[in-house]
Scaffold this active site. Structure first.
Site, PDB file in Angstrom:
ATOM      1  N   GLY A  27       8.869  26.551   2.075  1.00  0.00           N
ATOM      2  CA  GLY A  27       9.254  27.839   1.497  1.00  0.00           C
ATOM      3  C   GLY A  27       8.089  28.699   1.063  1.00  0.00           C
ATOM      4  O   GLY A  27       8.282  29.699   0.365  1.00  0.00           O
ATOM      5  N   SER A  44       5.917  30.294   3.125  1.00  0.00           N
ATOM      6  CA  SER A  44       5.532  31.349   4.063  1.00  0.00           C
ATOM      7  C   SER A  44       6.662  31.617   5.044  1.00  0.00           C
ATOM      8  O   SER A  44       7.643  30.860   5.121  1.00  0.00           O
ATOM      9  CB  SER A  44       4.256  30.967   4.831  1.00  0.00           C
ATOM     10  N   GLY A  45       6.521  32.692   5.809  1.00  0.00           N
ATOM     11  CA  GLY A  45       7.411  32.988   6.919  1.00  0.00           C
ATOM     12  C   GLY A  45       8.886  33.060   6.547  1.00  0.00           C
ATOM     13  O   GLY A  45       9.277  33.653   5.533  1.00  0.00           O
ATOM     14  N   GLY A  74      10.892  30.736   5.519  1.00  0.00           N
ATOM     15  CA  GLY A  74      11.217  30.048   4.269  1.00  0.00           C
ATOM     16  C   GLY A  74      10.985  30.913   3.052  1.00  0.00           C
ATOM     17  O   GLY A  74      11.818  30.968   2.137  1.00  0.00           O
ATOM     18  N   TYR A  93       8.607  19.798  20.954  1.00  0.00           N
ATOM     19  CA  TYR A  93       9.218  20.811  20.089  1.00  0.00           C
ATOM     20  C   TYR A  93      10.667  21.039  20.497  1.00  0.00           C
ATOM     21  O   TYR A  93      11.565  21.071  19.648  1.00  0.00           O
ATOM     22  CB  TYR A  93       8.409  22.102  20.180  1.00  0.00           C
TER      23      TYR A  93
END
Length: 257
Positions: free
Chosen positions: A13, A15-16, A18, A149
């Protein structure tokens, strides 16, 4: 406010997506615990989020760290109403030239770490809680070079459906948000120059039916929907927020006559 009185955990949570989600959750009345591995960005995030947020430095793949994390959350929050299992990494694993450790690390963080985050959270969850996993369109689309991924994100979809069945007796809903290309700091965390990154972004945007990348605020609104009572009858779904990339993969500007 859609989350008044609610308590939420957002892994990754700091960055980005989050961080944008934490901001929106707090605006909608929630108290939010965020986790991350970088103390500097955690400190910056808490300063931005204000007094209704608390940050914990933790690696979700480390069982001892995870145990310590949830002991602290139990002490500080008492219970949880929302878990957004967002922490994850990208990374290339091209067939024929991939190191086994690289492949396994992506799976360990994105899939195994997400499962055991929820496993540890279950005793703290109120009945009727909401769990959201952060997937990806790459779990459905076949992008060359990203086998691990893709496997991890497709695995989240199957895993979420099983967990939804396990937790249904407690009315706990479990869903996956699957972002398409989104403007996040990850685009500056690679070996490409700014010019190369810009050209790549243009090429990708040209394949998206809406002709652009998503914004983290748009993803946060979708996650808020899954976290709130607005989605009270939505369970075990994969919710694509991708400008149409999966639904109409040849609908982008690059394919138009």
């Amino acid at each position: 406010m859609k989350l008044a009185g609610k308590k939420a955990l957002i892994t990754g949570g700091n960055s980005g997506i989050g961080l944008a989600t934490a901001q929106l959750f707090i605006k909608e009345g929630a108290e939010v615990a965020i986790t991350g591995r970088d103390q500097k960005t955690l400190d910056e995030a808490v300063k931005l989020l204000g007094p209704k947020a608390k940050a914990y430095r933790a690696d979700v793949t480390d069982s001892a760290a995870r145990k310590d994390l949830f002991a602290k959350i139990a002490k500080d929050f008492g219970h949880l109403d929302i878990v957004f299992a967002n922490a994850g990494i990208a990374g290339q694993t091209k067939t024929g030239s991939t190191d086994e450790a690289v492949f396994e690390n992506i799976i360990r963080i994105n899939l195994t770490g997400a499962f055991f985050t929820v496993e540890a959270a279950v005793p703290l969850l109120n009945d009727g809680a909401s769990i959201i996993f952060n997937g990806s369109v790459i779990g459905t689309l076949g992008q060359p070079g990203y086998a691990a991924y893709a496997a991890s994100k497709a695995g989240l979809r199957g895993m979420a459906r099983s967990i939804a069945g396990d937790l249904a007796p407690r009315n706990i809903r479990v869903n996956v948000v699957a972002p398409g290309a989104t403007e996040t700091p990850i685009w500056s965390r690679n070996e490409r120059s700014a010019e190369e990154a810009g050209e790549l972004a243009k090429r990708i945007a040209s394949t998206i039916p809406l002709g652009r990348f998503g914004k983290v605020e748009e993803l946060a609104k979708a996650i808020l929907f899954l976290a709130s009572d607005d989605s009270s009858y939505v369970n075990a779904v994969e919710f694509f927020v991708d400008g149409g990339s999966v639904g109409t993969p040849f609908g982008g500007p690059a394919f138009r006559g």
